[in-house]
Motif scaffolding. Structure first.
Motif, PDB file in Angstrom:
ATOM      1  N   HIS A 156      10.468  -7.871  -0.667  1.00 16.98           N
ATOM      2  CA  HIS A 156      11.327  -6.791  -1.167  1.00 16.98           C
ATOM      3  C   HIS A 156      10.630  -6.107  -2.338  1.00 16.98           C
ATOM      4  CE1 HIS A 156      14.965  -4.535  -2.065  1.00 16.98           C
ATOM      5  NE2 HIS A 156      14.733  -4.787  -3.333  1.00 16.98           N
ATOM      6  N   VAL A 157      10.725  -4.772  -2.351  1.00 13.90           N
ATOM      7  CA  VAL A 157      10.234  -3.966  -3.460  1.00 13.90           C
ATOM      8  C   VAL A 157      11.249  -2.858  -3.728  1.00 13.90           C
ATOM      9  CG1 VAL A 157       8.812  -2.484  -1.953  1.00 13.90           C
ATOM     10  CG2 VAL A 157       8.261  -2.660  -4.402  1.00 13.90           C
ATOM     11  N   SER A 158      11.418  -2.513  -5.002  1.00 13.00           N
ATOM     12  CA  SER A 158      12.344  -1.451  -5.403  1.00 13.00           C
ATOM     13  C   SER A 158      11.632  -0.470  -6.324  1.00 13.00           C
ATOM     14  CB  SER A 158      13.540  -2.030  -6.172  1.00 13.00           C
ATOM     15  OG  SER A 158      14.266  -2.926  -5.385  1.00 13.00           O
ATOM     16  N   LEU A 159      11.769   0.826  -6.017  1.00 17.02           N
ATOM     17  CA  LEU A 159      11.197   1.885  -6.841  1.00 17.02           C
ATOM     18  C   LEU A 159      12.283   2.918  -7.135  1.00 17.02           C
ATOM     19  CD1 LEU A 159       8.710   3.272  -8.155  1.00 17.02           C
ATOM     20  CD2 LEU A 159       8.330   4.410  -5.947  1.00 17.02           C
ATOM     21  N   TYR A 164       3.755   5.772  -2.926  1.00 14.96           N
ATOM     22  CA  TYR A 164       5.001   6.435  -3.342  1.00 14.96           C
ATOM     23  C   TYR A 164       5.127   6.450  -4.862  1.00 14.96           C
ATOM     24  CZ  TYR A 164       6.191   5.797   1.585  1.00 14.96           C
ATOM     25  OH  TYR A 164       6.174   5.796   2.952  1.00 14.96           O
ATOM     26  N   LYS A 165       4.727   5.359  -5.505  1.00 15.13           N
ATOM     27  CA  LYS A 165       4.762   5.279  -6.965  1.00 15.13           C
ATOM     28  C   LYS A 165       3.842   6.329  -7.576  1.00 15.13           C
ATOM     29  CE  LYS A 165       3.743   2.015 -10.654  1.00 15.13           C
ATOM     30  NZ  LYS A 165       3.278   0.672 -10.954  1.00 15.13           N
ATOM     31  N   SER A 166       2.671   6.568  -6.949  1.00 15.92           N
ATOM     32  CA  SER A 166       1.746   7.579  -7.472  1.00 15.92           C
ATOM     33  C   SER A 166       2.320   8.987  -7.322  1.00 15.92           C
ATOM     34  CB  SER A 166       0.385   7.483  -6.771  1.00 15.92           C
ATOM     35  OG  SER A 166       0.427   8.031  -5.464  1.00 15.92           O
ATOM     36  N   PHE A 195       7.939  -0.202 -10.455  1.00 21.72           N
ATOM     37  CA  PHE A 195       8.722  -1.068  -9.580  1.00 21.72           C
ATOM     38  C   PHE A 195       9.667  -1.894 -10.449  1.00 21.72           C
ATOM     39  CE2 PHE A 195       4.554  -1.083  -7.107  1.00 21.72           C
ATOM     40  CZ  PHE A 195       4.953  -0.051  -6.273  1.00 21.72           C
ATOM     41  N   THR A 196      10.912  -1.980 -10.055  1.00 22.19           N
ATOM     42  CA  THR A 196      11.836  -2.859 -10.771  1.00 22.19           C
ATOM     43  C   THR A 196      11.768  -4.270 -10.221  1.00 22.19           C
ATOM     44  OG1 THR A 196      13.655  -2.153  -9.333  1.00 22.19           O
ATOM     45  CG2 THR A 196      13.423  -1.029 -11.459  1.00 22.19           C
ATOM     46  N   GLU A 226       0.834  -1.207   0.000  1.00 19.58           N
ATOM     47  CA  GLU A 226       0.000   0.000   0.000  1.00 19.58           C
ATOM     48  C   GLU A 226       0.868   1.255   0.000  1.00 19.58           C
ATOM     49  OE1 GLU A 226      -2.890   2.326   3.167  1.00 19.58           O
ATOM     50  OE2 GLU A 226      -2.792   0.145   3.278  1.00 19.58           O
ATOM     51  N   ALA A 227       1.885   1.282   0.865  1.00 19.68           N
ATOM     52  CA  ALA A 227       2.763   2.448   0.960  1.00 19.68           C
ATOM     53  C   ALA A 227       3.519   2.676  -0.344  1.00 19.68           C
ATOM     54  CB  ALA A 227       3.749   2.276   2.119  1.00 19.68           C
ATOM     55  N   PHE A 228       4.050   1.602  -0.941  1.00 18.69           N
ATOM     56  CA  PHE A 228       4.824   1.761  -2.174  1.00 18.69           C
ATOM     57  C   PHE A 228       3.942   2.103  -3.375  1.00 18.69           C
ATOM     58  CE2 PHE A 228       8.528   0.827   0.080  1.00 18.69           C
ATOM     59  CZ  PHE A 228       9.601   1.176  -0.726  1.00 18.69           C
ATOM     60  N   THR A 229       2.708   1.660  -3.372  1.00 18.63           N
ATOM     61  CA  THR A 229       1.772   2.076  -4.420  1.00 18.63           C
ATOM     62  C   THR A 229       1.536   3.579  -4.301  1.00 18.63           C
ATOM     63  OG1 THR A 229       0.766  -0.110  -4.484  1.00 18.63           O
ATOM     64  CG2 THR A 229      -0.545   1.722  -5.353  1.00 18.63           C
TER      65      THR A 229
END
Length: 144
Positions: free
Chosen positions: A56-59, A21-23, A29-30, A16-19
């Protein structure tokens, strides 16, 4: 020369947080992997309630990378909002990774010794004597 990036930890709401940040920052995301995708290990079984959590998630954001993960059940009790980050270091060589990791761990506590990982990187984690969390990473393929 080594580079640094920020690594954020969450208590079940990393995706949720990274979605979000992506917005805000844009891009894609790589990588996004889940705990349930980890290879089987005779010394550790991922609890059922953690299998869909983000491992793990990378942006990428400009020249840096914002990275993150959820805390698994065993780490969740130590989760403290506002103190849920690490500085991630990407070394240019295995020797540089060893040198920096050794220096930062002097007087601190090693959480995961530097070692080759299932995802192909040389990786370790520590908390230095000042309470700052660090992740050390070296990827031979990226540095050829």
């Amino acid at each position: 020369m080594a580079t640094t990036n920020t690594y954020l930890n969450f208590n079940g709401n990393c995706e949720e947080a990274f979605t979000f940040y992506k917005s805000v920052f844009g891009g894609d995301f790589t990588y996004m992997g889940r705990f349930g995708e980890m290879p089987q290990d005779e010394n550790y079984t991922v609890p059922e309630e953690d299998k869909n959590k983000v491992m793990h998630v990378s942006l990428p954001i400009g020249q840096s990378i914002l990275m993150g993960s959820d805390c698994g059940a065993e780490w969740a009790p130590g989760y403290v909002p506002g103190n849920n980050f690490s500085v991630s270091i990407s070394a240019d060589s295995k020797a540089e990774a060893d040198r920096i990791f050794s220096g930062l761990s002097d007087g601190g506590k090693i959480g995961m010794p530097l070692n080759n990982t299932f995802w192909g990187d040389y990786f370790g984690m520590l908390t230095d004597k000042y309470g700052v969390n660090w992740m050390m990473n070296y990827n031979e393929q990226k540095n050829k």
